[in-house]
Structures are given as C-alpha cells and as structure tokens.
Design an enzyme around this catalytic site. Structure first.
Site, PDB file in Angstrom:
ATOM      1  CD1 TRP A 147     -78.771  -2.437  33.970  1.00  0.00           C
ATOM      2  CD2 TRP A 147     -80.177  -0.975  34.672  1.00  0.00           C
ATOM      3  NE1 TRP A 147     -78.421  -2.389  35.416  1.00  0.00           N
ATOM      4  CE2 TRP A 147     -79.343  -1.403  35.697  1.00  0.00           C
ATOM      5  CE3 TRP A 147     -81.043   0.374  34.824  1.00  0.00           C
ATOM      6  CZ2 TRP A 147     -79.433  -0.780  37.150  1.00  0.00           C
ATOM      7  CZ3 TRP A 147     -81.213   0.527  36.208  1.00  0.00           C
ATOM      8  CH2 TRP A 147     -80.420   0.266  37.105  1.00  0.00           C
ATOM      9  CD  GLU A 158     -76.246  -0.477  31.226  1.00  0.00           C
ATOM     10  OE1 GLU A 158     -77.371  -0.296  30.950  1.00  0.00           O
ATOM     11  OE2 GLU A 158     -75.358   0.008  31.826  1.00  0.00           O
ATOM     12  CE  LYS A 214     -75.354  -0.972  38.765  1.00  0.00           C
ATOM     13  NZ  LYS A 214     -76.353   0.069  38.893  1.00  0.00           N
ATOM     14  CG  ASP A 239     -72.362   1.496  32.698  1.00  0.00           C
ATOM     15  OD1 ASP A 239     -71.547   2.007  33.189  1.00  0.00           O
ATOM     16  OD2 ASP A 239     -73.298   2.249  32.732  1.00  0.00           O
ATOM     17  CG  HIS A 255     -72.372  -1.511  35.180  1.00  0.00           C
ATOM     18  ND1 HIS A 255     -73.720  -1.714  34.428  1.00  0.00           N
ATOM     19  CD2 HIS A 255     -72.719  -0.317  35.894  1.00  0.00           C
ATOM     20  CE1 HIS A 255     -74.504  -0.556  34.540  1.00  0.00           C
ATOM     21  NE2 HIS A 255     -73.992   0.329  35.298  1.00  0.00           N
ATOM     22  CG  HIS A 308     -74.269   2.714  28.968  1.00  0.00           C
ATOM     23  ND1 HIS A 308     -75.379   2.227  29.724  1.00  0.00           N
ATOM     24  CD2 HIS A 308     -75.003   2.992  27.700  1.00  0.00           C
ATOM     25  CE1 HIS A 308     -76.472   2.686  29.147  1.00  0.00           C
ATOM     26  NE2 HIS A 308     -76.396   2.764  28.066  1.00  0.00           N
ATOM     27  CG  ASP A 356     -72.285   2.117  38.174  1.00  0.00           C
ATOM     28  OD1 ASP A 356     -71.736   2.853  37.331  1.00  0.00           O
ATOM     29  OD2 ASP A 356     -73.542   1.846  38.004  1.00  0.00           O
ATOM     30  CG  ASP A 396     -73.625   6.357  36.485  1.00  0.00           C
ATOM     31  OD1 ASP A 396     -72.860   6.294  35.446  1.00  0.00           O
ATOM     32  OD2 ASP A 396     -74.134   5.832  36.990  1.00  0.00           O
ATOM     33  CG  ASP A 402     -75.298   5.324  31.795  1.00  0.00           C
ATOM     34  OD1 ASP A 402     -75.994   6.369  32.214  1.00  0.00           O
ATOM     35  OD2 ASP A 402     -75.500   4.359  32.144  1.00  0.00           O
TER      36      ASP A 402
HETATM   37  C1  RNT Z   1     -77.213   1.717  35.698  1.00  0.00           C
HETATM   38  C2  RNT Z   1     -77.160   1.320  34.337  1.00  0.00           C
HETATM   39  C3  RNT Z   1     -78.102   2.280  33.407  1.00  0.00           C
HETATM   40  C4  RNT Z   1     -78.519   3.546  33.738  1.00  0.00           C
HETATM   41  C5  RNT Z   1     -79.441   4.323  32.863  1.00  0.00           C
HETATM   42  C6  RNT Z   1     -80.322   5.503  33.523  1.00  0.00           C
HETATM   43  O1  RNT Z   1     -76.509   1.349  36.531  1.00  0.00           O
HETATM   44  O2  RNT Z   1     -76.021   1.880  33.838  1.00  0.00           O
HETATM   45  O3  RNT Z   1     -77.502   2.124  32.129  1.00  0.00           O
HETATM   46  O4  RNT Z   1     -77.473   4.253  34.095  1.00  0.00           O
HETATM   47  O5  RNT Z   1     -80.514   3.410  32.231  1.00  0.00           O
HETATM   48 ZN    ZN Z   2     -75.350   2.064  31.820  1.00  0.00          ZN
END
Ligand code: RNT
Ligand code: ZN
Length: 413
Positions: free
Chosen positions: A180, A221, A223, A254, A257, A281, A289, A291, A321
C-alpha cells in the site's frame, strides 16, 4: 442442561450444527496487526506518522521496544480465541545499533520476530512501509518523478519480498505481503496518468525479482483518499484491481477505503469469481478512514457472511487494520480480534443454504423473516463455548486481565 446444550438444541431446530461451526472457525487464521500496539510508529526511524493516516489519542503505556510490543501482543493473543497470524510492517525491523536504510533491510533484522512466531506456531504476514520516512518526497514514493526516490522505494519493495519469503520458509506458513502506498495529491492534479504509469513500472520492477509464489502472496491495497491527499490517490481501486489482474497477484480491500455508501461486503463475491485468493483489511471507518476498533456491527457481520456463505474461508486472507491511541491498546486489539471472530462464528451459525434456496425461489419474504429470526438466537452462548474451548477467557474475564496488565505493566512504562 448446560447453557451451551440449550443453544445447541435451539440452533439444531434451524438445521444448524453448532459443533461444526465451532470446529470450522478454530482453523481460520486472522492476521493481527502489530501496529495497533504503538500507534504505527515502528522501530527503524521512529519518524512522525505520515501518508494520510492518523492515530489520535495519547493513552499511556504504549509499547516502545520490540520486547514491549511482543509482550503486549502476547497478552492480546491470550485473551482472544481462534487461530492467528502476526502482521508486521517493515518499520518494525529490529536494527540494534546499525543504521540501515529501508532499501537495505534483510531477513536478519526480523529474526526475533521469527522466533516469536515460531514459538507460538503462527505465520507472519508482511508490509513494506512506504510512509513515515525521510525518503518520501512530496508525499510520493513508488510514483515519484524523482528517479532516485522511486528507485529507493523499489529497492525497499524488493527487500521486503525476500523478507516475506524468509518468513514463509522459517514458519512453514505462506506469507501475505501487502503493498500500500500513500501517494496522491491534495488538490486536483494536472496529470493523473504519469504517476500511475510510474507506480505500475515500480510494481513491475519489484515483482521482477524471483520469489516463490507458493510461499509469498503479494497483495495490492487500493484507497480512495487520505488526509492531505484528498483529490487524487495514485493507487485507486481501478488501478489496483487492474494491476492485480494483469500481474496475477492478489487484490486487497480495506473496508475504510471506499466511498461511504460503498460496502466491501458487496464486492467480495465479484472478486472471488475472478481471483483464486483475495485479501481483506477489516477496519471501522467513522465518517472517514478513521481506523476505529472493529466492532460487532452490521458490515463486519456482512463481510464475514460473504466469506462463509461463498465457502471461501480458505480463499480470503483476513487481516485487521485499525489503530486507536485513545484507549488501552491491548484492549483495542482484543476487542477487534474478538469481534472478527464473533462475526465469523455468527456467519457460520446461519442457515445459508436454506436462505439461498429461498432467494432462488424468489421467496424474499422468507429470506427476510428467517434472517431476522436468526438475530435473536442464543448466539452468545455458542460464542462463550467457543472461547472456552479455545482456552480464551469467557465474557468479562478478559477485561479484568487487561486491567491487571495495565496496573502491573503498562502503567509502569
Ligand atoms: C492505510 C492502509 C494501510 C495502513 C497500514 C498501516 O490507509 O489501510 O493498510 O493502515 O499499512
Ligand atoms: Zn489497510
């Protein structure tokens, strides 16, 4: 009759075998992200977090050494049922007194992590770290127009590929290496094509080095945007899906994303039709996003349902994640890990075949009615039994253990 037996009989009335569900879940590894333990800092250069991702909060007691991070992960593992993998980022290299560029890291810099994994009988997944580093120039890495910068990060990707292969060889368990990059632009770009062309070229160069494809699954990955890169993301969904397809690597989604009304649960079936493996993820996006810690919410449940009812437990690499620095970090791990497990168990306890049959018969009334009935079955009793059989704490017991760990260990840091 024990509580569990009551639940078992109740589910049996719907044709669901709780024993089968419990047995199926025990073998499904979920990859646990080391970066929840120290707010995505790592050990190699401890630079400020960059790349459009952010941790907020300053709850005391975060891990600042490999020993502390390993101890915290161990604690979290012990409080969670189910099979695990360790998910490392390259910035968690253990360099000692050496000064080593990210483009020079080697397997030996991860030997203590391999020991950790082997002692616990688990595999290791890996991530090159294309952020929080002085070689990120103008927010760009693999798509940089500066050839020196781009080549540096290509070498980093190649170095990581070898390390992932080493993890697989050492543990005997294939390693997922996820790429990523944070590259993008804050404002509307004048040229959308060139950065993507450079990213493509860089990925080609990374993947040109020989590696054993039975040992390393490279994932990519995508985004939609990040903080400071709101207008354009080089590694968009279309870029990453197309690239994965073109190169025969594995796409990674993810669930933070995508645009807010898009759901990953709806995307899984499409990707399963065209890919042998896919990767996830699992996170929780609150308005962006962000997290947040994974909870037992509708989308997490729906993601798990898609994996289970498509018979894809062995085709989906499930990783967590998220990173929350505002609460006890060990508890953050445990809550998210337990909730992922709960979502999978919940999915395994649904009459998926019958529901699919009702749908095929256009009996949408029954699809809705049965789905809603399932929601009040004694799921919690099966969950408790699953935890118990896995040797993990049942109910509130784990919270007491985290409290004790905070008093004895975290508060003394
Ligand atoms: C970032 C991505 C990625 C990170 C990690 C730390 O938006 O989700 O996967 O969260 O690599
Ligand atoms: Zn991620």
């Amino acid at each position: 009759m024990s509580n569990y037996n009551y639940a078992k009989e109740t589910y049996a009335k719907y044709g669901i075998d709780t024993e089968k569900a419990i047995a199926a879940l025990m073998n499904v590894p979920v990859s646990v992200h080391c970066w929840q333990g120290d707010d995505v800092v790592g050990f190699d250069c401890k630079a400020e977090l960059s790349g459009g991702i952010q941790t907020t909060g300053n709850y005391p007691g975060k891990a600042t050494t490999p020993e502390e991070l390993m101890a915290d992960m161990d604690k979290a593992f012990s409080l969670t049922p189910g099979a695990k993998k360790l998910n490392l980022h390259a910035c968690y290299a253990i360099l000692g007194d050496e000064t080593v560029g990210r483009d020079e890291i080697q397997p030996k810099h991860f030997a203590p992590w391999v020991r950790f994994a082997k002692e616990r009988g688990i595999g290791i997944d890996f991530n090159p770290t294309f952020f929080s580093h002085p070689m990120v120039k103008d927010g760009l890495t693999l798509s940089s127009p500066d050839e020196n910068v781009r080549a540096y990060w290509v070498r980093h990707g190649q170095a990581c590929l070898k390390i992932a292969e080493y993890f697989a060889t050492e543990t005997g368990i294939p390693s997922v290496m996820n790429i990523w990059i944070p590259d993008g632009y804050k404002d509307i770009p004048a040229d959308r094509l060139s950065p993507r062309a450079r990213f493509k070229k860089s990925l080609d160069e990374i993947l040109a080095i020989p590696y054993d494809k039975t040992k390393v699954y490279v994932t990519l990955e995508s985004k939609v945007f990040g903080i400071g890169v709101e207008s354009y993301t080089v590694g968009s969904a279309e870029f990453c899906l197309s690239y994965s397809d073109y190169k025969g690597i594995t796409p990674l989604m993810d669930n933070g994303h995508y645009h807010p009304t898009e759901v990953v649960s709806d995307k899984i079936s499409s990707l399963l039709l065209f890919n042998e493996k896919i990767a996830l993820h699992v996170t929780r996006a609150v308005r962006w996003d962000s997290d947040h810690v994974v909870i037992f919410d509708d989308e997490t449940k729906e993601i798990a349902k898609e994996i289970v009812r498509n018979n894809a437990l062995d085709r989906v690499f499930i990783a967590l994640d998220y990173f929350d620095a505002s609460i006890n970090r060990v508890a953050a791990w445990v809550v998210g890990m337990r909730n992922m497990q709960k979502a999978l168990l919940n999915a395994l306890l649904l009459p998926s075949e019958a529901l699919a049959q009702y749908q095929a018969e256009a009996n949408y009334t029954k699809v809705l009615a049965v789905t809603e009935e399932m929601k009040t079955l004694p799921f919690g009793l099966v969950w408790d039994e699953y935890c118990h059989r896995c040797g993990a704490p049942v109910g509130m017991d784990w919270i007491r253990e985290v409290d004790a760990y905070e008093a004895d260990v975290l508060s003394k840091r």
